[in-house]
Design a protein around this motif. Structure first.
Motif, PDB file in Angstrom:
ATOM      1  N   PHE A  57      39.999  43.562  34.455  1.00 49.59           N
ATOM      2  CA  PHE A  57      39.374  42.660  35.438  1.00 49.59           C
ATOM      3  C   PHE A  57      38.764  43.510  36.552  1.00 49.59           C
ATOM      4  O   PHE A  57      39.217  44.649  36.777  1.00 49.59           O
ATOM      5  N   PRO A  58      37.736  42.990  37.244  1.00 48.70           N
ATOM      6  CA  PRO A  58      37.126  43.777  38.328  1.00 48.70           C
ATOM      7  C   PRO A  58      38.061  43.848  39.534  1.00 48.70           C
ATOM      8  O   PRO A  58      38.633  42.821  39.925  1.00 48.70           O
ATOM      9  N   VAL A  59      38.206  45.035  40.102  1.00 54.51           N
ATOM     10  CA  VAL A  59      39.171  45.179  41.205  1.00 54.51           C
ATOM     11  C   VAL A  59      38.590  44.798  42.563  1.00 54.51           C
ATOM     12  O   VAL A  59      39.340  44.447  43.484  1.00 54.51           O
ATOM     13  N   ALA A  60      37.253  44.844  42.716  1.00 53.64           N
ATOM     14  CA  ALA A  60      36.660  44.611  44.051  1.00 53.64           C
ATOM     15  C   ALA A  60      37.066  43.254  44.639  1.00 53.64           C
ATOM     16  O   ALA A  60      37.517  43.202  45.796  1.00 53.64           O
ATOM     17  N   PRO A  61      36.955  42.129  43.882  1.00 46.44           N
ATOM     18  CA  PRO A  61      37.340  40.842  44.483  1.00 46.44           C
ATOM     19  C   PRO A  61      38.808  40.812  44.931  1.00 46.44           C
ATOM     20  O   PRO A  61      39.125  40.282  45.995  1.00 46.44           O
ATOM     21  N   THR A  62      39.694  41.401  44.120  1.00 45.77           N
ATOM     22  CA  THR A  62      41.131  41.424  44.470  1.00 45.77           C
ATOM     23  C   THR A  62      41.338  42.182  45.780  1.00 45.77           C
ATOM     24  O   THR A  62      42.044  41.720  46.685  1.00 45.77           O
ATOM     25  N   LEU A  63      40.691  43.346  45.884  1.00 48.45           N
ATOM     26  CA  LEU A  63      40.886  44.185  47.073  1.00 48.45           C
ATOM     27  C   LEU A  63      40.228  43.554  48.288  1.00 48.45           C
ATOM     28  O   LEU A  63      40.825  43.484  49.375  1.00 48.45           O
TER      29      LEU A  63
END
Ligand SMILES: Cc1cc2nc3c(=O)[nH]c(=O)nc-3n(C[C@H](O)[C@H](O)[C@H](O)COP(=O)(O)OP(=O)(O)OC[C@H]3O[C@@H](n4cnc5c(N)ncnc54)[C@H](O)[C@@H]3O)c2cc1C
Length: 398
Positions: free
Chosen positions: A61-67
Motif C-alpha cells: 500500500f502507498p505509505v504517503a497517505p498513512t504518514l
C-alpha cells in the motif's frame, strides 16, 4: 524550534518508528520519513506471489497517505550519505536534510556474491525478484523437471525458505506433478528446523516429518559451491539439476551506511540495547539495518533471522528513547535482540507451524512449535490484520 526526527526507510521498521515517535511526542516534534520505496511491502506474503496466490497490489500500500494523515512528511528518495558530525542526510535527488535524531531502518539487500552464478537461480526476497520467480514457475509448469529450494551459507531467513519449500510441494501436488518431480531442500543449517535461531524442542523431528510426508529430499549443513544455468553444485561436488529453483541468500545492509562510517563491513549498524548506534547517541538503527552478532559457530556459516516482530519491537524502543532524549531524560528503554520474544507462523500451503519462544536466541526457558492447519489460517488472518494495522497507522496495536 521543534526537534526534527528523520527516519530512513518506510517498511516494518521505518513506518513503525515514524508513527510511534510521532505518537510519543505528538505536537512536540517534526517527523520526516525518507524512503527509497513509496509503498509498504508485506514481505511474508512473497512466498505466495510466484504461485499467483497474491498480486503485488494485494500485499502493498502507498505509505504517503498513512504518514501524512499522522502529520508526518514523506519524501520519496533514497539516502546516499549520512554525515553524523553535521547531522545531515543526503538523498539521490541532491537534497541535504538536517536531523536532530536519525532512525535508520533501511533493511536489506541480497548478497548476490555469496555463490558464483546465483543469478541463474530464482529468489523471492524482493518484490521484483518474486514477480520474476512467478514467470519462472509458469515456465516450469510447461516443462516440469527437478526442483531445488535452498538457503545458502550465511543466510538467516530460513523461515522463508521452508515456507516456499512446503508451498512448492503443495503446488506440485495440485498440479499433479509431485510423483514425477524430485524436490530437494538444501540448507546451511546444521540440522533441520534450526531456523537460524538454534532450533526449538522437537523441531528437527517435526521438520523431518514434514519433509518425509511430502517426499522432499534434503541436504543439510552444506554450502553451495556454484549455480549453473540448470544445476546447483554443492561444496561436496554433488550436482543437483533443476528446472526450477529458489535460493535464499544472506542479507547485507545498504552501502551508504558503511560508506558514512555508521555500519560494519556488511552494512549493518552496530547498536546498543537502546538501539542507539554504538558511536552516536542521536542515531538509532532498527530491523534488518541493525547489526546482530551470530551467537554460534557452525561448520557452514548460518545467519540470524531478523524478522518482523523484533523489528517492530526495536522501532518502539527507539521511539521511546528518542522521546526520552527530547524531554531531556536518559534513553533508558532497553531490549536486546536476543531477549525479544520469537513469534512466527511458518506456512506450508494448507498446513503450517506456529513458532513461539520466550527469546529470539538461546538460552531460553520456553519454546514450542505447534503444527496443524490452524497455522495456515492464522497466517492468512495475520496478513489481513497486519496490512490493515499498518495502513491505518495503528502501530500501538499488537
Ligand atoms: C520472503 C520473506 C519472507 C519473510 N517472512 C517473514 C515472516 O513470515 N515473518 C516475519 O516476522 N518476518 C518475515 N520476513 C522478514 C521481514 O521481511 C523483515 O523482518 C522486515 O522486512 C524487516 O523490516 P525492515 O523495515 O528492517 O527492512 P525492509 O523491510 O527491508 O525495509 C527497508 C526499507 O528501507 C527502504 N530503503 C532501502 N534503502 C534505502 C535508502 N538508501 N534510503 C532510504 N530508504 C531506503 C526500503 O525502500 C524499505 O522501505 C520475511 C522476509 C522475506 C524476504
Amino acid at each position: 524550534m521543534r526537534p526534527r526526527v528523520v527516519v530512513l526507510g518506510s517498511n516494518f521498521g521505518g513506518l513503525t518508528a515514524a508513527l510511534a515517535v510521532q505518537h510519543e511526542l505528538a505536537g512536540d516534534v517534526d517527523v520526516m520519513v525518507v524512503s527509497a520505496s513509496d509503498r509498504f511491502l508485506f514481505t511474508p506474503s512473497l512466498i505466495w506471489l510466484p504461485f499467483g496466490k497474491r498480486m503485488p497490489s494485494d500485499i502493498t500500500f502507498p505509505v504517503a497517505p498513512t504518514l501524512e494523515h499522522a502529520g508526518i512528511e514523506f519524501v520519496h528518495a533514497a539516502a546516499t550519505a549520512v554525515d553524523p558530525a553535521a547531522r545531515t542526510v543526503t538523498t539521490d535527488d541532491g537534497a541535504v536534510r538536517v536531523y536532530d535524531y536519525l532512525v535508520v531502518a533501511t533493511g536489506y539487500r541480497n548478497d548476490e556474491g555469496v555463490v558464483p552464478g546465483l543469478e541463474n537461480t530464482s529468489t523471492i526476497t524482493t518484490l521484483d525478484r518474486a514477480i520474476e520467480t512467478g514467470a519462472a514457475w509458469r515456465r516450469f509448469l510447461e516443462q516440469p523437471g527437478d526442483v531445488v529450494i535452498a538457503a545458502t551459507q550465511g543466510a538467516g531467513c530460513f523461515g522463508a525458505a521452508y515456507e516456499f519449500l512446503f508451498n512448492t510441494a503443495h503446488q506440485l501436488k495440485k498440479a499433479g506433478l509431485h510423483k514425477r518431480t524430485r524436490l530437494t531442500y538444501v540448507t546451511s543449517e546444521p540440522f533441520l528446523g534450526h531456523f537460524g535461531i538454534g532450533g526449538l524442542p522437537h523441531g528437527e523431528q517435526l521438520l523431518g516429518m514434514f519433509l518425509k510426508k511430502q517426499g522432499i529430499e534434503s541436504r543439510v549443513g552444506i554450502a553451495l559451491e556454484r549455480a549453473e544455468e540448470d544445476a546447483i553444485i554443492l561444496a561436496n561436488g554433488e550436482r543437483l539439476p533443476f528446472s526450477f529453483s529458489m535460493v535464499v541468500p544472506p542479507f547485507l545492509g545498504q552501502d551508504f551506511l558503511r560508506d558514512s562510517g555508521l555500519a560494519d563491513a556488511k552494512g549493518f549498524v552496530p547498536v546498543r540495547p537502546t538501539y542507539q548506534s554504538e558511536k552516536h547517541d542521536e542515531v538509532y538503527a532498527v530491523g534488518v539495518a541493525a547489526a546482530v552478532e551470530v551467537p554460534w559457530t557452525t561448520s557452514v556459516p548460518v545467519g540470524v533471522p531478523k524478522t518482523g516482530f523484533p523489528t517492530e519491537q526495536q522501532a518502539h524502543v527507539a521511539a521511546r528513547n528518542i522521546a526520552h532524549q527530547v524531554r531531556g531524560e536518559a534513553p533508558t528503554d532497553e531490549r536486546p535482540f536476543g531477549d525479544i520474544k520469537a513469534v512466527c507462523v511458518m506456512d506450508a500451503g494448507n498446513n503450517g507451524v506456529v513458532i513461539l519462544a520466550d527469546k529470539m536466541l538461546p538460552p531460553r526457558k520456553h519454546g514450542v512449535l505447534v503444527p496443524g492447519p490452524q497455522a495456515h489460517l492464522m497466517k492468512l488472518a495475520f496478513e489481513k490484520y497486519f496490512l490493515w494495522k499498518m495502513e491505518h497507522g495503528y502501530v500501538q496495536l499488537p
